[in-house]
Design a protein around this motif. Sequence first.
Motif, mmCIF file in Angstrom:
data_model
loop_
_atom_site.group_PDB
_atom_site.id
_atom_site.type_symbol
_atom_site.label_atom_id
_atom_site.label_comp_id
_atom_site.label_asym_id
_atom_site.label_seq_id
_atom_site.Cartn_x
_atom_site.Cartn_y
_atom_site.Cartn_z
ATOM 1 N N THR A 88 0.852 -1.195 0.000
ATOM 2 C CA THR A 88 0.000 0.000 0.000
ATOM 3 C C THR A 88 0.882 1.237 0.000
ATOM 4 N N LEU A 89 0.256 2.397 -0.218
ATOM 5 C CA LEU A 89 1.006 3.648 -0.149
ATOM 6 C C LEU A 89 1.577 3.875 1.247
ATOM 7 N N GLU A 90 0.887 3.367 2.263
ATOM 8 C CA GLU A 90 1.379 3.515 3.631
ATOM 9 C C GLU A 90 2.543 2.578 3.908
ATOM 10 N N GLU A 91 2.506 1.361 3.344
ATOM 11 C CA GLU A 91 3.577 0.386 3.528
ATOM 12 C C GLU A 91 3.895 -0.282 2.188
ATOM 13 N N PRO A 92 4.611 0.425 1.312
ATOM 14 C CA PRO A 92 4.910 -0.139 -0.007
ATOM 15 C C PRO A 92 6.019 -1.192 0.067
ATOM 16 N N GLU A 93 6.057 -2.066 -0.928
ATOM 17 C CA GLU A 93 7.101 -3.069 -1.091
ATOM 18 C C GLU A 93 7.538 -3.070 -2.550
ATOM 19 N N ALA A 94 8.840 -3.271 -2.764
ATOM 20 C CA ALA A 94 9.377 -3.210 -4.121
ATOM 21 C C ALA A 94 10.215 -4.446 -4.409
ATOM 22 N N ASN A 95 10.085 -4.969 -5.600
ATOM 23 C CA ASN A 95 10.898 -6.091 -6.053
ATOM 24 C C ASN A 95 11.397 -5.788 -7.461
ATOM 25 N N GLY A 96 12.637 -6.221 -7.730
ATOM 26 C CA GLY A 96 13.174 -6.012 -9.066
ATOM 27 C C GLY A 96 14.676 -5.801 -9.039
ATOM 28 N N PHE A 97 15.176 -5.192 -10.135
ATOM 29 C CA PHE A 97 16.620 -4.980 -10.232
ATOM 30 C C PHE A 97 16.911 -3.812 -11.160
ATOM 31 N N LEU A 98 18.124 -3.257 -11.021
ATOM 32 C CA LEU A 98 18.640 -2.229 -11.916
ATOM 33 C C LEU A 98 20.084 -2.592 -12.232
ATOM 34 N N VAL A 99 20.391 -2.734 -13.506
ATOM 35 C CA VAL A 99 21.748 -3.045 -13.956
ATOM 36 C C VAL A 99 22.161 -1.981 -14.976
ATOM 37 N N VAL A 100 23.282 -1.302 -14.702
ATOM 38 C CA VAL A 100 23.793 -0.262 -15.596
ATOM 39 C C VAL A 100 25.170 -0.687 -16.076
ATOM 40 N N ASN A 101 25.404 -0.595 -17.371
ATOM 41 C CA ASN A 101 26.699 -0.934 -17.959
ATOM 42 C C ASN A 101 27.221 0.238 -18.778
ATOM 43 N N ASN A 102 28.472 0.631 -18.461
ATOM 44 C CA ASN A 102 29.169 1.695 -19.196
ATOM 45 C C ASN A 102 28.309 2.949 -19.321
ATOM 46 N N GLY A 103 27.695 3.332 -18.213
ATOM 47 C CA GLY A 103 26.829 4.503 -18.228
ATOM 48 C C GLY A 103 27.608 5.799 -18.160
ATOM 49 N N GLU A 104 27.047 6.822 -18.750
ATOM 50 C CA GLU A 104 27.615 8.174 -18.666
ATOM 51 C C GLU A 104 26.470 9.161 -18.518
ATOM 52 N N LEU A 105 26.545 9.992 -17.497
ATOM 53 C CA LEU A 105 25.529 11.003 -17.265
ATOM 54 C C LEU A 105 26.156 12.218 -16.626
ATOM 55 N N SER A 106 25.407 13.288 -16.600
ATOM 56 C CA SER A 106 25.863 14.535 -16.002
ATOM 57 C C SER A 106 24.947 14.858 -14.828
ATOM 58 N N ILE A 107 25.551 15.073 -13.651
ATOM 59 C CA ILE A 107 24.811 15.427 -12.449
ATOM 60 C C ILE A 107 25.274 16.805 -11.996
ATOM 61 N N MET A 108 24.398 17.785 -12.130
ATOM 62 C CA MET A 108 24.710 19.164 -11.758
ATOM 63 C C MET A 108 26.031 19.597 -12.405
ATOM 64 N N ASP A 109 26.126 19.383 -13.704
ATOM 65 C CA ASP A 109 27.255 19.797 -14.537
ATOM 66 C C ASP A 109 28.533 19.008 -14.267
ATOM 67 N N LYS A 110 28.478 17.952 -13.451
ATOM 68 C CA LYS A 110 29.638 17.094 -13.244
ATOM 69 C C LYS A 110 29.413 15.793 -14.016
ATOM 70 N N VAL A 111 30.394 15.424 -14.854
ATOM 71 C CA VAL A 111 30.258 14.246 -15.696
ATOM 72 C C VAL A 111 30.590 12.991 -14.899
ATOM 73 N N VAL A 112 29.680 12.025 -14.919
ATOM 74 C CA VAL A 112 29.885 10.715 -14.301
ATOM 75 C C VAL A 112 30.088 9.717 -15.431
ATOM 76 N N GLU A 113 31.264 9.083 -15.458
ATOM 77 C CA GLU A 113 31.613 8.181 -16.544
ATOM 78 C C GLU A 113 31.882 6.772 -16.023
ATOM 79 N N GLU A 114 31.833 5.809 -16.946
ATOM 80 C CA GLU A 114 32.127 4.402 -16.651
ATOM 81 C C GLU A 114 31.312 3.906 -15.452
ATOM 82 N N LEU A 115 30.051 4.277 -15.436
ATOM 83 C CA LEU A 115 29.159 3.858 -14.362
ATOM 84 C C LEU A 115 28.769 2.395 -14.549
ATOM 85 N N GLU A 116 29.092 1.585 -13.561
ATOM 86 C CA GLU A 116 28.728 0.177 -13.541
ATOM 87 C C GLU A 116 27.960 -0.083 -12.241
#
Length: 284
Positions: free
Chosen positions: A52-80
């Motif tokens: 429920t919204l009061e007591e939520p539960e989450a299942n799953g996964f996140l896999v990132v390979n060779n990611g590149e992004l910019s966070i507040m103008d700082k470049v994040v590279e080779e994100l694994e």
Amino acid sequence: KIVGQVPLTPSLPIDLRVESHGDGLAFLDGLSDGAILWKEGTADLRFIIRGTLEEPEANGFLVVNNGELSIMDKVVEELEASILFDFNRLEVERFNANIGTDGIIKGSGSIALFRPGVEETYPLSIEMNDVPLKLPVVDLQVASNLKIRGALLQPKIGGELSVKEGSISPPKQKSTEPNRDTQPVKKRQLPEQQWDMKTPLVLFVQDTEAPATKMLKSSLPVGLSVISFDNLRLRLGPNLRITSPPNAFTRQPLAIFNAAGLLTLNGALDQSLNASGVLRLTQG
């Protein structure tokens, strides 16, 4: 792809499924108002939210390979990254990335997701080395060995954070016109008024109405009281500069000091924050 039901009544069950592949996480660009910009790499996300919204539960996964992004103008590279969601638990199996020119960040361990639960044997740890941090009032190089407990949405941060070099410039305080109808208040004698400038001057700022205290409290971000500290050791210096706001006439700060010290932080990240320790102004 987002499919499912989210009830308007908090006590009714949720059934929400989120799936993303390739560069699908680019939608974060819009949600973050441009603070996060996805550039390249692949990310596979499967996420199921139930409970429920009061007591939520989450299942799953996140896999990132060779990611590149910019966070507040700082470049994040080779994100694994490889992250598992297990009901009310998040487990970081692998997380490493390069930030800026020489910055490195690594993470591993587990933490509760929505609400604090059973104490983890291996709590979430974040290691950083030479990570640049640039905000309107700070421009720093940060290193850390943090231990994060509690829950991801209510983190309690301990361990050690080092700021060896960089600069801090507190925001300029807004001046207010004095009320001419009030009677003048007698000024109290301050320790520095009798200082001979030969022996060290020790100041204990305990007055909640003192200018230094007001300046410190005004510089704390608003709305982050869900973050708290548990004996977080904050090491400062030796090449940390503290500068006053620029003067209106010269456009230059009137004061620049090098600072060093060790502070211990406890409590929530708001005006109730408790900081103890010694901060020395070594030169300036």
